[in-house]
Design a protein around this motif. Sequence first.
Motif, short mmCIF file in Angstrom:
data_model
loop_
_atom_site.label_atom_id
_atom_site.label_comp_id
_atom_site.label_asym_id
_atom_site.label_seq_id
_atom_site.Cartn_x
_atom_site.Cartn_y
_atom_site.Cartn_z
N THR A 16 -19.06 -62.26 22.54
CA THR A 16 -18.78 -60.83 23.78
C THR A 16 -19.23 -61.44 25.09
O THR A 16 -19.18 -61.79 25.95
CB THR A 16 -20.16 -60.28 23.94
N PRO A 17 -17.82 -62.89 25.24
CA PRO A 17 -17.38 -63.47 26.33
C PRO A 17 -16.78 -62.35 27.12
O PRO A 17 -16.51 -60.76 26.40
CB PRO A 17 -16.14 -64.59 26.27
N VAL A 50 -14.89 -69.91 29.11
CA VAL A 50 -15.86 -70.10 28.04
C VAL A 50 -15.42 -71.56 27.56
O VAL A 50 -16.11 -72.41 27.32
CB VAL A 50 -15.99 -69.16 27.04
N VAL A 51 -13.96 -71.81 26.94
CA VAL A 51 -13.60 -72.81 26.08
C VAL A 51 -12.73 -74.11 26.76
O VAL A 51 -12.66 -74.62 26.08
CB VAL A 51 -12.50 -72.34 25.24
N ALA A 113 -10.06 -67.21 14.47
CA ALA A 113 -11.16 -66.62 13.91
C ALA A 113 -12.16 -67.21 13.95
O ALA A 113 -13.35 -66.82 14.57
CB ALA A 113 -11.40 -65.83 12.18
N GLU A 114 -12.89 -68.61 13.57
CA GLU A 114 -14.96 -69.48 13.79
C GLU A 114 -13.85 -69.59 14.94
O GLU A 114 -15.12 -70.24 15.37
CB GLU A 114 -13.93 -70.67 12.54
N ALA A 115 -12.98 -69.90 15.63
CA ALA A 115 -13.00 -71.20 17.13
C ALA A 115 -13.04 -69.85 17.89
O ALA A 115 -13.07 -70.39 18.88
CB ALA A 115 -12.13 -71.66 16.61
N TYR A 116 -12.06 -69.02 17.82
CA TYR A 116 -11.93 -67.95 19.13
C TYR A 116 -13.52 -67.44 19.98
O TYR A 116 -13.92 -66.62 19.48
CB TYR A 116 -10.72 -66.82 18.79
N ALA A 117 -12.85 -67.99 21.86
CA ALA A 117 -13.95 -67.79 22.37
C ALA A 117 -14.91 -68.43 22.09
O ALA A 117 -16.56 -67.32 22.62
CB ALA A 117 -14.30 -66.47 22.36
N LYS A 118 -15.46 -69.21 21.78
CA LYS A 118 -16.44 -69.83 21.29
C LYS A 118 -17.16 -71.25 22.04
O LYS A 118 -15.91 -72.27 21.95
CB LYS A 118 -16.46 -70.13 19.21
N ARG A 119 -17.60 -71.45 22.63
CA ARG A 119 -18.46 -72.68 23.63
C ARG A 119 -18.37 -73.96 22.37
O ARG A 119 -18.85 -73.64 21.28
CB ARG A 119 -19.37 -72.54 24.14
#
Length: 119
Positions: A16-17, A50-51, A113-119
Amino acid sequence: MSIHSKSFEEPDERRTPDKTTVDVVKLPGATVARITFQPGWRWSECIKPVVGGESCQIRHVGTLLSGELEVVHDDGAKARVTPGIAYVIEPGHDAWVVGDQPAVSLEFESQAAEAYAKR
């Protein structure tokens, strides 16, 4: 078992960014995301912090269920994505919600799907 299904209402992961909800379900051989972008969302303002990076470096393959997105690629290409449109968006772009309705997409590229918006 030859049929696998999961509900986005009970995702395996939720990110939830700012102005974004990414619901991820993991199935055998595939990871799928439902991404909800709220009005006012823009990649360079909500996800970049975030990324990092100058533009989104994820390859997106999906369809827009509701709302509208404007996408501008680093090479200058532009597109408006509207409901019912299937898309492939290559790495190197910015995007934002157009209008005052949330944009909801389904992403079928497992890496996205696995990586979007993920640190």
